[in-house]
Design an enzyme around this catalytic site. Structure first.
Site, PDB file in Angstrom:
ATOM      1  N   VAL A  22       0.889  -1.233   0.101  1.00 43.35           N
ATOM      2  CA  VAL A  22       0.028   0.118   0.149  1.00 43.35           C
ATOM      3  C   VAL A  22       0.957   1.253   0.035  1.00 43.35           C
ATOM      4  CG1 VAL A  22      -1.748   1.350   1.147  1.00 43.35           C
ATOM      5  CG2 VAL A  22      -2.094  -1.335   1.179  1.00 43.35           C
ATOM      6  N   PHE A  52      -8.232   1.143  -1.384  1.00 40.78           N
ATOM      7  CA  PHE A  52      -8.998   0.028  -1.727  1.00 40.78           C
ATOM      8  C   PHE A  52      -8.464  -0.655  -2.989  1.00 40.78           C
ATOM      9  CE2 PHE A  52     -11.908   3.032   0.048  1.00 40.78           C
ATOM     10  CZ  PHE A  52     -12.772   2.255   1.035  1.00 40.78           C
ATOM     11  N   PHE A 112     -16.899 -10.189  -8.787  1.00 38.90           N
ATOM     12  CA  PHE A 112     -16.749 -11.059  -7.397  1.00 38.90           C
ATOM     13  C   PHE A 112     -17.817 -11.965  -7.046  1.00 38.90           C
ATOM     14  CE2 PHE A 112     -13.204  -9.682  -4.701  1.00 38.90           C
ATOM     15  CZ  PHE A 112     -12.702  -8.668  -5.655  1.00 38.90           C
ATOM     16  N   LEU A 113     -17.925 -12.643  -8.664  1.00 37.94           N
ATOM     17  CA  LEU A 113     -19.135 -13.851  -8.442  1.00 37.94           C
ATOM     18  C   LEU A 113     -18.211 -14.908  -9.132  1.00 37.94           C
ATOM     19  CD1 LEU A 113     -22.395 -12.300  -9.377  1.00 37.94           C
ATOM     20  CD2 LEU A 113     -21.571 -13.234  -7.255  1.00 37.94           C
ATOM     21  N   LYS A 156     -14.006   0.404   5.371  1.00 40.48           N
ATOM     22  CA  LYS A 156     -13.108  -0.345   4.814  1.00 40.48           C
ATOM     23  C   LYS A 156     -13.331  -1.646   5.301  1.00 40.48           C
ATOM     24  CE  LYS A 156      -9.291  -1.881   3.082  1.00 40.48           C
ATOM     25  NZ  LYS A 156      -8.569  -2.051   1.768  1.00 40.48           N
ATOM     26  N   CYS A 189      -5.310  -9.628   2.646  1.00 41.05           N
ATOM     27  CA  CYS A 189      -6.420  -8.601   2.977  1.00 41.05           C
ATOM     28  C   CYS A 189      -7.687  -9.197   3.537  1.00 41.05           C
ATOM     29  CB  CYS A 189      -6.863  -7.743   1.790  1.00 41.05           C
ATOM     30  SG  CYS A 189      -5.302  -6.905   1.255  1.00 41.05           S
ATOM     31  N   ARG A 196      -6.256  -3.114  -5.509  1.00 40.78           N
ATOM     32  CA  ARG A 196      -5.989  -4.400  -5.255  1.00 40.78           C
ATOM     33  C   ARG A 196      -4.534  -5.007  -5.968  1.00 40.78           C
ATOM     34  NH1 ARG A 196     -10.633  -5.264  -9.464  1.00 40.78           N
ATOM     35  NH2 ARG A 196      -9.837  -3.276  -9.896  1.00 40.78           N
TER      36      ARG A 196
HETATM   37  C1  UGA Z   1      -8.607  -6.899  -1.843  1.00 36.16           C
HETATM   38  C2  UGA Z   1     -10.114  -5.711  -2.181  1.00 36.16           C
HETATM   39  O1  UGA Z   1     -10.384  -6.190  -3.388  1.00 36.16           O
HETATM   40  C3  UGA Z   1      -9.306  -4.312  -2.293  1.00 36.16           C
HETATM   41  O2  UGA Z   1     -10.279  -3.443  -2.863  1.00 36.16           O
HETATM   42  C4  UGA Z   1      -8.589  -4.011  -0.923  1.00 36.16           C
HETATM   43  O3  UGA Z   1      -7.999  -2.789  -1.183  1.00 36.16           O
HETATM   44  C5  UGA Z   1      -7.423  -4.868  -0.516  1.00 36.16           C
HETATM   45  O4  UGA Z   1      -8.108  -6.312  -0.622  1.00 36.16           O
HETATM   46  C6  UGA Z   1      -6.955  -4.727   0.668  1.00 36.16           C
HETATM   47  O5  UGA Z   1      -7.513  -4.497   1.583  1.00 36.16           O
HETATM   48  O6  UGA Z   1      -5.594  -4.188   0.772  1.00 36.16           O
HETATM   49  P1  UGA Z   1      -6.823  -7.935  -2.899  1.00 36.16           P
HETATM   50  O7  UGA Z   1      -6.477  -8.968  -1.637  1.00 36.16           O
HETATM   51  O8  UGA Z   1      -5.487  -7.500  -3.630  1.00 36.16           O
HETATM   52  O9  UGA Z   1      -7.761  -6.798  -2.817  1.00 36.16           O
HETATM   53  O10 UGA Z   1      -7.393  -9.079  -4.165  1.00 36.16           O
HETATM   54  P2  UGA Z   1      -8.602  -9.224  -4.795  1.00 36.16           P
HETATM   55  O11 UGA Z   1      -8.662  -9.158  -6.317  1.00 36.16           O
HETATM   56  O12 UGA Z   1      -9.764  -8.601  -4.254  1.00 36.16           O
HETATM   57  O13 UGA Z   1      -8.919 -10.895  -4.729  1.00 36.16           O
HETATM   58  C7  UGA Z   1      -8.812 -11.432  -3.234  1.00 36.16           C
HETATM   59  C8  UGA Z   1      -9.350 -12.949  -3.161  1.00 36.16           C
HETATM   60  O14 UGA Z   1     -10.363 -12.984  -3.556  1.00 36.16           O
HETATM   61  C9  UGA Z   1      -8.273 -13.735  -4.189  1.00 36.16           C
HETATM   62  O15 UGA Z   1      -7.622 -14.802  -3.388  1.00 36.16           O
HETATM   63  C10 UGA Z   1      -9.025 -13.960  -5.380  1.00 36.16           C
HETATM   64  O16 UGA Z   1      -8.951 -15.278  -5.935  1.00 36.16           O
HETATM   65  C11 UGA Z   1     -10.375 -14.201  -4.791  1.00 36.16           C
HETATM   66  N1  UGA Z   1     -11.661 -14.066  -5.730  1.00 36.16           N
HETATM   67  C12 UGA Z   1     -11.926 -12.639  -6.006  1.00 36.16           C
HETATM   68  C13 UGA Z   1     -12.543 -14.981  -5.915  1.00 36.16           C
HETATM   69  O17 UGA Z   1     -12.234 -16.085  -5.406  1.00 36.16           O
HETATM   70  N2  UGA Z   1     -13.441 -14.964  -6.699  1.00 36.16           N
HETATM   71  C14 UGA Z   1     -13.926 -13.538  -6.997  1.00 36.16           C
HETATM   72  O18 UGA Z   1     -14.785 -13.501  -7.901  1.00 36.16           O
HETATM   73  C15 UGA Z   1     -13.042 -12.461  -6.802  1.00 36.16           C
END
Ligand code: UGA
Length: 429
Positions: free
Chosen positions: A11, A152, A249-250, A204, A260, A154
């Site tokens: 971050v 926020f 996110f589905l 958050k 996170c 990613r």
């Molecule tokens: C997440 C949030 O999306 C960010 O908005 C936030 O700023 C960040 O945490 C944080 O708090 O610092 P991040 O952990 O980088 O971001 O990654 P994501 O893309 O959100 O994915 C998180 C997890 O969910 C991954 O393991 C991904 O594979 C999984 N995921 C995501 C699913 O299984 N299905 C989905 O449809 C989306």
């Protein structure tokens, strides 16, 4: 504006580089001297698309610098961002000792008005503690404000997320702090939500917890699809077209990981409990997420019949594509379970090999997906890297002992895989 970023992690470093790119003068401070020395030589501590170029450009333009001395940053800056880690304790509670340490150090070096901004994810009411800590440790009576400005971004799309956010959240308790923080973000075109500090902190935790719950919900629906012969891809598509639900996110799979969602869910459950509220929905979301990994392992084991001495090739180790981050990656638990049951493990990831070597023991590291497939009894897809979507499946099939692919991310078309002669098992379809 002169800005100090304390904590050059994911971050902090992205935030610092982006603010510098917007034209501010940024100093990034970290007490890890090695990291700072490496950054001065333009070596990034982690992989993030576009970050290296952005850092290089801004260092060259003298808008971005690095230091291991916090006093250097604090004395020169009007806005100080706290971007240090808030890792989980064994109880799930967020460990805020680094936040307290930074607040104390900031206080000792305060010489003129500044805003101390929490950017790290923190439990509600942390702002009050930061304020209290600064007051307690300040050597001079200097005016300051505390603010909350959660991030926020990613991993993998961090720069784009910073520069094109859905919203900017600013939690403040003074008009002066509000004006300065609004000015700071002037170059970014996004809706700004100005609120009190506690609400910003909650936005958050609630956002991350909601997204994690959405993933666990769709994974539960995927389990119903498997029991009925319905197709999760079609169900998710049909649900997501409802704008109240939304398409993102589905994606069902092996559950969420990373530094996170798992820790923020734990911390939100913990702080809710401390406030006298049992956040049952989040406990259920967490349980589903753990089960989803176990279900994936069971699928591999059932397809192999006897696991002992069989070889499983793992494609993908990072918790998601376009990052080398292994923290709380589902791959770790999945590999551990398979190893416990006697499987031999071969692994490959396009970016995370170096980090994985520090985490995974007793596995064979391969140079590409083909080496991982060679003589394997099963190939498990754990991270949906594009490289795997476009690999030569005919070659993979010929290399494997048995053409069995267990896909935890649904990257292939089941019909096509069947036609190619694979035994293909995926999630919820
Ligand atoms: C997440 C949030 O999306 C960010 O908005 C936030 O700023 C960040 O945490 C944080 O708090 O610092 P991040 O952990 O980088 O971001 O990654 P994501 O893309 O959100 O994915 C998180 C997890 O969910 C991954 O393991 C991904 O594979 C999984 N995921 C995501 C699913 O299984 N299905 C989905 O449809 C989306």
């Amino acid at each position: 504006m002169n800005i100090c970023i304390v904590g050059a992690g994911y971050v902090g470093l992205v935030t610092g580089a982006c603010f510098a790119d917007l034209g501010h003068k940024v100093i990034c401070v970290d007490n890890d001297r090695k990291k700072i020395e490496a950054l001065k030589k333009l070596k990034m501590p982690f992989y993030e698309k576009g970050l290296h170029d952005m850092v290089k450009r801004n260092v060259k333009a003298k808008r971005l610098s690095f230091s291991s001395r916090i006093e250097e940053g604090v004395k020169k800056s009007i806005v100080i961002f706290i971007c240090v880690g808030t890792p989980p304790r064994p109880s799930g509670e967020a460990d805020l000792s680094s936040i307290e340490h930074v607040a104390t150090e900031v206080a000792r070096n305060l010489s003129s008005y500044c805003i101390v901004v929490e950017k790290s994810t923190v439990p509600v009411k942390t702002g009050k503690w930061v304020e209290h800590t600064i007051k307690l440790n300040a050597r001079k009576k200097v005016k300051f404000d505390v603010a909350s400005n959660p991030e926020f971004l990613r991993e993998g799309t961090a720069i784009d997320d910073f520069l094109h956010p859905d919203r900017i959240v600013i939690g403040v308790e003074s008009k002066k702090a509000e004006k300065i923080l609004l000015d700071l973000y002037k170059g970014i075109d996004a809706e700004v939500v100005v609120t009190d500090i506690k609400s910003a902190e909650l936005i958050k935790h609630a956002s991350n917890s909601f997204l994690a719950t959405k993933i666990s919900f769709i994974n539960s629906v995927a389990n119903i699809c498997e029991r009925t012969g319905a197709n999760i891809a079609e169900v998710a598509h049909g649900m997501g077209l409802d704008t109240r639900i939304g398409k993102s996110f589905l994606r069902s799979g092996i559950g969420y990981g990373g530094f996170c969602f798992p820790k923020d869910l734990d911390a939100f459950i913990h702080i809710s409990g401390k406030l006298g509220y049992d956040f049952g929905i989040l406990k259920a979301a967490r349980k589903v997420n753990e089960e989803q990994k176990a279900l994936f392992v069971r699928k591999i084991e059932e397809a192999l019949w006897i696991v002992k001495a069989k070889t499983v090739g793992i494609l993908g180790l990072a918790f998601k594509p376009n990052t080398d981050d292994m923290r709380f990656a589902p791959s770790i638990d999945i590999i551990d379970s398979l190893k416990e049951n006697g499987a031999k493990i071969k692994v490959y990831d396009p970016q995370a090999m170096e980090k994985a070597r520090g985490v995974l023991k007793g596995v064979t590291f391969c140079k590409d997906p083909y080496e991982a497939a060679m003589n394997s009894d099963a190939l498990a897809i754990v991270t949906e890297w594009h490289e795997f979507e476009v690999m030569d499946l005919d070659r993979i099939k010929k290399l494997m002992k048995k053409p069995l692919v267990v896909d935890g991310r649904n990257i292939f078309d089941p019909q096509r895989m069947k036609e190619m002669g694979f035994e293909y098992i995926s999630i919820g379809r």
